[in-house]
Design a protein around this motif. Structure first.
Motif, PDB file in Angstrom:
ATOM      1  N   ILE A  59      17.970 -50.907  22.756  1.00 58.14           N
ATOM      2  CA  ILE A  59      17.030 -50.966  23.889  1.00 58.14           C
ATOM      3  C   ILE A  59      15.727 -51.642  23.442  1.00 58.14           C
ATOM      4  CG2 ILE A  59      15.607 -49.571  25.461  1.00 58.14           C
ATOM      5  CD1 ILE A  59      18.441 -49.354  26.278  1.00 58.14           C
ATOM      6  N   LEU A  60      15.235 -51.248  22.287  1.00 53.08           N
ATOM      7  CA  LEU A  60      13.983 -51.820  21.769  1.00 53.08           C
ATOM      8  C   LEU A  60      14.103 -53.332  21.600  1.00 53.08           C
ATOM      9  CD1 LEU A  60      11.119 -51.355  20.645  1.00 53.08           C
ATOM     10  CD2 LEU A  60      12.133 -51.032  18.383  1.00 53.08           C
ATOM     11  N   ASN A  61      15.244 -53.792  21.057  1.00 52.47           N
ATOM     12  CA  ASN A  61      15.431 -55.235  20.863  1.00 52.47           C
ATOM     13  C   ASN A  61      15.404 -55.982  22.195  1.00 52.47           C
ATOM     14  OD1 ASN A  61      15.553 -54.922  18.150  1.00 52.47           O
ATOM     15  ND2 ASN A  61      17.724 -55.441  17.914  1.00 52.47           N
ATOM     16  N   LEU A  62      15.964 -55.370  23.239  1.00 53.75           N
ATOM     17  CA  LEU A  62      15.969 -56.024  24.551  1.00 53.75           C
ATOM     18  C   LEU A  62      14.556 -56.060  25.142  1.00 53.75           C
ATOM     19  CD1 LEU A  62      19.302 -54.620  26.013  1.00 53.75           C
ATOM     20  CD2 LEU A  62      18.732 -57.045  25.718  1.00 53.75           C
ATOM     21  N   ILE A  63      13.815 -54.995  24.952  1.00 52.45           N
ATOM     22  CA  ILE A  63      12.458 -54.945  25.505  1.00 52.45           C
ATOM     23  C   ILE A  63      11.539 -55.898  24.731  1.00 52.45           C
ATOM     24  CG2 ILE A  63      10.420 -53.462  25.746  1.00 52.45           C
ATOM     25  CD1 ILE A  63      12.360 -51.192  26.580  1.00 52.45           C
ATOM     26  N   GLU A  64      11.640 -55.901  23.403  1.00 50.68           N
ATOM     27  CA  GLU A  64      10.882 -56.890  22.623  1.00 50.68           C
ATOM     28  C   GLU A  64      11.326 -58.303  23.015  1.00 50.68           C
ATOM     29  OE1 GLU A  64       9.524 -54.729  18.469  1.00 50.68           O
ATOM     30  OE2 GLU A  64      11.240 -56.084  18.413  1.00 50.68           O
ATOM     31  N   GLY A  65      12.623 -58.466  23.223  1.00 46.38           N
ATOM     32  CA  GLY A  65      13.151 -59.770  23.626  1.00 46.38           C
ATOM     33  C   GLY A  65      12.555 -60.245  24.936  1.00 46.38           C
ATOM     34  N   ASP A  71      10.077 -70.861  35.666  1.00 45.82           N
ATOM     35  CA  ASP A  71      10.887 -69.710  35.249  1.00 45.82           C
ATOM     36  C   ASP A  71      10.093 -68.407  35.184  1.00 45.82           C
ATOM     37  OD1 ASP A  71      13.293 -70.971  35.001  1.00 45.82           O
ATOM     38  OD2 ASP A  71      13.108 -71.361  32.850  1.00 45.82           O
ATOM     39  N   TRP A  72       8.785 -68.520  35.141  1.00 50.05           N
ATOM     40  CA  TRP A  72       7.932 -67.341  34.920  1.00 50.05           C
ATOM     41  C   TRP A  72       8.199 -66.202  35.917  1.00 50.05           C
ATOM     42  CZ3 TRP A  72       3.213 -66.359  37.928  1.00 50.05           C
ATOM     43  CH2 TRP A  72       2.495 -65.264  37.451  1.00 50.05           C
ATOM     44  N   PRO A  73       8.308 -66.476  37.232  1.00 50.22           N
ATOM     45  CA  PRO A  73       8.550 -65.352  38.153  1.00 50.22           C
ATOM     46  C   PRO A  73       9.883 -64.649  37.913  1.00 50.22           C
ATOM     47  CG  PRO A  73       7.779 -67.291  39.356  1.00 50.22           C
ATOM     48  CD  PRO A  73       8.110 -67.745  37.965  1.00 50.22           C
ATOM     49  N   ASN A  74      10.832 -65.337  37.294  1.00 48.62           N
ATOM     50  CA  ASN A  74      12.165 -64.752  37.108  1.00 48.62           C
ATOM     51  C   ASN A  74      12.204 -63.633  36.066  1.00 48.62           C
ATOM     52  OD1 ASN A  74      13.340 -66.434  39.035  1.00 48.62           O
ATOM     53  ND2 ASN A  74      13.502 -68.101  37.535  1.00 48.62           N
ATOM     54  N   PHE A  75      11.105 -63.436  35.367  1.00 44.57           N
ATOM     55  CA  PHE A  75      11.030 -62.291  34.452  1.00 44.57           C
ATOM     56  C   PHE A  75      10.691 -60.997  35.200  1.00 44.57           C
ATOM     57  CE2 PHE A  75      10.591 -65.853  31.557  1.00 44.57           C
ATOM     58  CZ  PHE A  75      11.398 -65.464  30.517  1.00 44.57           C
ATOM     59  N   LYS A  98       5.882 -51.940  32.992  1.00 39.79           N
ATOM     60  CA  LYS A  98       7.032 -51.104  33.329  1.00 39.79           C
ATOM     61  C   LYS A  98       8.255 -52.008  33.361  1.00 39.79           C
ATOM     62  CE  LYS A  98       4.559 -47.415  35.632  1.00 39.79           C
ATOM     63  NZ  LYS A  98       4.306 -46.794  34.306  1.00 39.79           N
ATOM     64  N   VAL A  99       9.269 -51.645  32.562  1.00 37.61           N
ATOM     65  CA  VAL A  99      10.467 -52.475  32.416  1.00 37.61           C
ATOM     66  C   VAL A  99      11.677 -51.695  32.920  1.00 37.61           C
ATOM     67  CG1 VAL A  99      12.020 -53.559  30.733  1.00 37.61           C
ATOM     68  CG2 VAL A  99       9.531 -53.711  30.428  1.00 37.61           C
ATOM     69  N   ILE A 100      12.508 -52.365  33.711  1.00 37.08           N
ATOM     70  CA  ILE A 100      13.768 -51.745  34.126  1.00 37.08           C
ATOM     71  C   ILE A 100      14.924 -52.682  33.770  1.00 37.08           C
ATOM     72  CG2 ILE A 100      12.738 -50.408  36.017  1.00 37.08           C
ATOM     73  CD1 ILE A 100      13.874 -52.473  37.958  1.00 37.08           C
ATOM     74  N   PHE A 101      16.118 -52.102  33.698  1.00 42.40           N
ATOM     75  CA  PHE A 101      17.312 -52.908  33.447  1.00 42.40           C
ATOM     76  C   PHE A 101      18.059 -53.073  34.755  1.00 42.40           C
ATOM     77  CE2 PHE A 101      16.028 -51.385  29.358  1.00 42.40           C
ATOM     78  CZ  PHE A 101      16.336 -52.418  28.503  1.00 42.40           C
ATOM     79  N   VAL A 102      18.170 -54.312  35.217  1.00 44.15           N
ATOM     80  CA  VAL A 102      18.843 -54.580  36.492  1.00 44.15           C
ATOM     81  C   VAL A 102      20.345 -54.720  36.262  1.00 44.15           C
ATOM     82  CG1 VAL A 102      16.782 -55.668  37.469  1.00 44.15           C
ATOM     83  CG2 VAL A 102      18.509 -57.091  36.322  1.00 44.15           C
ATOM     84  N   PRO A 124      16.872 -56.984  31.190  1.00 45.44           N
ATOM     85  CA  PRO A 124      15.571 -56.340  31.365  1.00 45.44           C
ATOM     86  C   PRO A 124      14.630 -57.210  32.198  1.00 45.44           C
ATOM     87  CG  PRO A 124      15.710 -57.324  29.188  1.00 45.44           C
ATOM     88  CD  PRO A 124      17.045 -57.557  29.848  1.00 45.44           C
ATOM     89  N   LYS A 125      13.896 -56.563  33.097  1.00 41.68           N
ATOM     90  CA  LYS A 125      12.933 -57.282  33.950  1.00 41.68           C
ATOM     91  C   LYS A 125      11.651 -56.457  34.055  1.00 41.68           C
ATOM     92  CE  LYS A 125      15.844 -60.483  35.887  1.00 41.68           C
ATOM     93  NZ  LYS A 125      15.613 -61.936  35.966  1.00 41.68           N
TER      94      LYS A 125
END
Lengths: 170, 170, 170
Positions: free
Chosen positions: B17-23, B39-43, B139-143, B148-149
């Motif tokens: 999870i940490l690697n994905l959030i740092e990613g 591409d910026w809004p797509n995060f 705040k990060v969620i996994f769609v 991660p977004k």
């Protein structure tokens, strides 16, 4: 290469240990940046060493340190003094910590190095500047319950022409 | 220490999870640095919040934000405006992101903090300078599909005397 | 988003591989900062490429590089020259490396990107300043015994108005 290989060095700290040690380094600087200075001594064990040493002295093994504390009580005292002074509160701190490297381990004591940069921002005019660049040379142990703590933190400062105040900890 | 321990905090996000959030944090700033602003809004998820808040206001809970968007469409609009302006394109961006810390998780929403510094470089004379130092409170969620977004990104800027342009996103 | 997703990108390098690649990037800059320049070529394979390229040229695919070496012997030669010059020794280096991202892998060759900033400190007056901000675009392979080495390192410098000396490696 007289140094150990990357592979050997990285093997010293498996991912779970590395994450805890990086976590300690990150929480430590965040405590300072967030101005929760009363918590700052709690990142250390009672019988700890905290030193700030100019890089030139460190390179030549000169003993002279700018700050030289050898127990947690001295860190607590420093915070009390800082809170009674007021000058520090007009500046924000922001730490960047990078290159966290576990370089050796002996009987549960991890030798850790990291580079840091601190930016200060003047609260009045909102301008930021480089305050200090340098390196942490730390000894980390895991106390009861598995919490990582600093047994020793040596702050090697490249930048020793530090204007006026060395108020908040590095 | 009123704060949670390092061990408890680090345990919130296991290595994968940490690697994905740092990613996510790293890919986000790289998108800006590489000038791939489309591409910026797509995060972000559609129903997102993006704010830039001076640190002094954040510390005192003043609501005033420099930038205050509450859906992805507003981010897309901003990019269109930026692309129609030209001034920004004479500067390179370079982000350093450090101290990525997952501080809590509730019902799949991860609260994440990180420190950042942005350097700008003038394309004409090749000089670089510190543009902004600050902190991300996200705040990060996994769609669906596990990507991660950002549900929310608050950029707390220490440096609020920002010269002229706040053109590219932080 | 034409780019690959965060999840796909992060999946390219599992934690053990990522730690080794980050470890290589960190040990590499520490070698320079610690002035162990004789070790610097050992981070590369014999048949390596090392280039320093201004960002503007890189963005437009201009071939012009400031430094352009195509084997390890040229790196060793450079260190000999540096050691015979003396000017470099009056400055300390301090690297911050951030955003280490493994972006692709093909037949055991990992494409890696990272952002860096270098601060120099004048040994005489102890003042630090931003020397160079930029990006590493690297190819990393694992040689016999599992040690990671640079097959290629391209240093893309944002800051090209570099005062006088480009002495120590970036």
């Amino acid at each position: 290469m007289s140094q150990i290989s990357v592979k050997e060095r990285v093997a010293i700290a498996p991912p779970d240990i590395l994450n805890l040690i990086e976590g300690l380094e990150y929480d430590y600087v965040q405590c300072i940046d967030d101005d929760r200075l009363e918590d700052w001594p709690n990142f250390f064990v009672d019988d700890c060493i905290y030193k700030i040493i100019p890089r030139e002295n460190a390179d030549y093994n000169f003993p002279l340190a700018i700050v030289d504390y050898d127990n947690k009580g001295m860190l607590t005292d420093r915070v009390v003094i800082l809170r009674n002074a007021t000058v520090y509160s007009l500046l924000f701190d922001r730490h960047i910590v990078s290159n966290v490297r576990v370089v050796s381990e002996e009987r549960g004591i991890y030798s850790v190095e990291a580079n840091y940069v601190v930016y200060k921002t003047d609260i009045i005019d909102g301008k930021s500047w480089l305050f200090s660049a340098g390196k942490y040379i730390d000894k980390v142990i895991f106390v009861e319950g598995g919490e990582p703590k600093f047994k020793e933190k040596k702050v090697i400062v490249d930048t020793y022409s530090i204007p006026n105040h060395l108020a908040t900890p590095l």
